[in-house]
Design a protein around this motif. Structure first.
Motif, PDB file in Angstrom:
ATOM      1  N   LEU A 288      -0.575   6.995   9.191  1.00 51.76           N
ATOM      2  CA  LEU A 288      -2.102   7.297   9.499  1.00 51.76           C
ATOM      3  C   LEU A 288      -2.975   6.607   8.127  1.00 51.76           C
ATOM      4  CD1 LEU A 288      -1.641  10.891  10.836  1.00 51.76           C
ATOM      5  CD2 LEU A 288      -2.371   8.775  11.915  1.00 51.76           C
ATOM      6  N   GLU A 289      -2.142   6.674   7.248  1.00 47.58           N
ATOM      7  CA  GLU A 289      -2.991   6.292   6.031  1.00 47.58           C
ATOM      8  C   GLU A 289      -2.802   4.738   5.612  1.00 47.58           C
ATOM      9  OE1 GLU A 289      -1.494   8.680   2.654  1.00 47.58           O
ATOM     10  OE2 GLU A 289      -1.687  10.588   3.770  1.00 47.58           O
ATOM     11  N   SER A 290      -2.005   3.898   6.170  1.00 47.04           N
ATOM     12  CA  SER A 290      -1.770   2.564   5.822  1.00 47.04           C
ATOM     13  C   SER A 290      -2.852   1.562   6.414  1.00 47.04           C
ATOM     14  CB  SER A 290      -0.397   2.180   6.139  1.00 47.04           C
ATOM     15  OG  SER A 290      -0.047   2.162   7.503  1.00 47.04           O
TER      16      SER A 290
ATOM     17  N   GLN B  31       2.545  10.005   8.091  1.00 47.47           N
ATOM     18  CA  GLN B  31       1.515   9.906   7.122  1.00 47.47           C
ATOM     19  C   GLN B  31       1.331   8.505   6.875  1.00 47.47           C
ATOM     20  OE1 GLN B  31       3.024  12.823   4.098  1.00 47.47           O
ATOM     21  NE2 GLN B  31       1.187  13.662   4.148  1.00 47.47           N
TER      22      GLN B  31
ATOM     23  N   LYS C 101       1.633   4.014  -2.977  1.00 48.59           N
ATOM     24  CA  LYS C 101       1.339   5.636  -2.850  1.00 48.59           C
ATOM     25  C   LYS C 101       2.684   6.425  -3.182  1.00 48.59           C
ATOM     26  CE  LYS C 101      -1.571   7.454  -0.343  1.00 48.59           C
ATOM     27  NZ  LYS C 101      -2.855   7.963  -0.826  1.00 48.59           N
TER      28      LYS C 101
ATOM     29  N   TYR D 227       0.723  -1.103  -0.005  1.00 50.59           N
ATOM     30  CA  TYR D 227       0.015   0.032  -0.189  1.00 50.59           C
ATOM     31  C   TYR D 227       0.796   1.386  -0.016  1.00 50.59           C
ATOM     32  CZ  TYR D 227      -3.527   3.364   1.217  1.00 50.59           C
ATOM     33  OH  TYR D 227      -4.352   4.535   1.198  1.00 50.59           O
TER      34      TYR D 227
ATOM     35  N   ASP E 263      -5.951  -0.093   7.304  1.00 46.81           N
ATOM     36  CA  ASP E 263      -7.450  -0.022   6.954  1.00 46.81           C
ATOM     37  C   ASP E 263      -8.106  -1.429   7.227  1.00 46.81           C
ATOM     38  OD1 ASP E 263      -9.755  -0.151   5.576  1.00 46.81           O
ATOM     39  OD2 ASP E 263      -9.077   0.980   3.766  1.00 46.81           O
TER      40      ASP E 263
END
Length: 343
Positions: free
Chosen positions: A162-164, A159, A147, A143, A166
């Motif tokens: 926080l964004e990885s 980041q 990005k 992932y 899910d």
């Protein structure tokens, strides 16, 4: 539509070969120090488990030939009242102790009481905790690297964290992995069965070169099949992470995208298989499983190779997907031309 086809042909890039994929993956790793730190921190549980797993696995690899020889010696002793050693049958009494070559044939000095419990522990570790931790590490690596590739920029470490994560993506990817685990376990069992029978044939009929050739051919074919399928299975994990397609659907998409790219996928997986062997074999010969820092070095190298592998799988998937989309546009244009000429 024709102008769209011409535009696609102009923008069409050369298909990435295996070396191109590896070069691009290395570029992503080298240019993004935060990504290396992120991959290392999220893989810490896996690394700790890998140390124990590799120690146990290498011990099993060393003990298995001795166990097989032990069983064959006992079988020949009970069957013939002796056993075959260098094509000579040596008779023994029922209560006699077998003493031959001190390295391999001293049965009384070899204890196998821990072999079966260690083997069961190794299988459990591979199927449950190691599988889950490897999957989590792979999903996060794919992932974040996707990005970095798509945005062509740097992400801060904050980041990335926080964004990885899910939960829905992890759940779907886990479902896909269960399909893969069942199929890969079947291949590994077939490989273990082939190796065991090959070794027994070699021990029994070692003087005949034909048996060695048959065993080598069978193992080579099985390895090629496993590596080719591994490329498809790994791509299905990437599809689950990047496109949100899970389970059998991810496998179907992976088979579709892999069609026409089987050799490329095979060679890509062969590179990482060869690297794994190159790191593991010296460690076995040096006895790293007995203790010391060697096993830590090996696991660290495995971490780097594993991270590179999943970044490469992400790039391989993106390239295969791009080629299929380009081919679809060109095919649609050709169909449109045929319809116009027919009308």
């Amino acid at each position: 539509m024709e102008s769209e086809s011409k535009q696609v042909m102009k923008q069409r890039k050369k298909q990435l070969e295996v070396l191109d994929i590896l070069k691009e993956a290395l570029t992503i790793l080298v240019k993004n120090t935060n990504f290396i730190i992120f991959a290392f921190l999220t893989s810490l549980p896996l690394l700790f488990l890998m140390i124990h797993f590799e120690t146990l696995f290498q011990q099993i690899l060393v003990d298995t030939p001795r166990i097989v020889k032990h069983i064959l010696l006992q079988f020949n002793t009970k069957l013939y009242g002796g056993f075959i050693y260098e094509h000579v049958i040596i008779l023994t009494d029922d209560d006699a102790t077998i003493h031959l070559d001190q390295d391999y044939y001293t049965v009384t000095s070899f204890s196998s009481k821990d072999y079966l419990p260690n083997l069961i522990q190794l299988v459990f570790m591979y199927l449950v905790p190691l599988h889950v931790l490897e999957l989590g590490s792979a999903a996060l690596t794919v992932y974040v690297s996707s990005k970095l590739k798509s945005e062509e920029g740097r992400l801060s470490l904050k980041q990335m964290f926080l964004e990885s994560f899910d939960a829905s993506t992890m759940k779907g990817t886990f479902i896909t992995s269960l399909y893969l685990l069942s199929m890969s376990s079947g291949i590994l069992l077939a490989a273990a069965w082939t190796v065991s029978n090959s070794y027994i044939l070699y021990m029994t009929f070692g003087c005949y070169i034909v048996f060695a050739l048959i065993c080598f051919a069978a193992l080579t074919k099985l390895l090629m099949v496993y590596l080719e399928w591994s490329a498809i299975w790994n791509m299905s994990i990437v599809i689950s992470v990047m496109d949100g397609i899970h389970g059998a659907g991810a496998l179907r998409v992976s088979f579709f995208l892999s069609s026409g790219n089987q050799k490329r996928g095979l060679y890509l997986m062969l590179v990482f298989f060869a690297l794994g062997v190159c790191f593991r074999v010296p460690c076995i010969f040096l006895g790293c499983y007995k203790g010391g820092s060697g096993i830590f070095v090996q696991v660290g190298l495995f971490f780097l190779v594993n991270t590179l592998k999943w970044v490469s799988c992400m790039i391989y998937f993106s390239d295969c997907k791009e080629r299929k989309l380009e081919k679809k546009i060109i095919d649609d244009v050709e169909v449109g031309k045929d319809l116009q000429s027919g009308s």
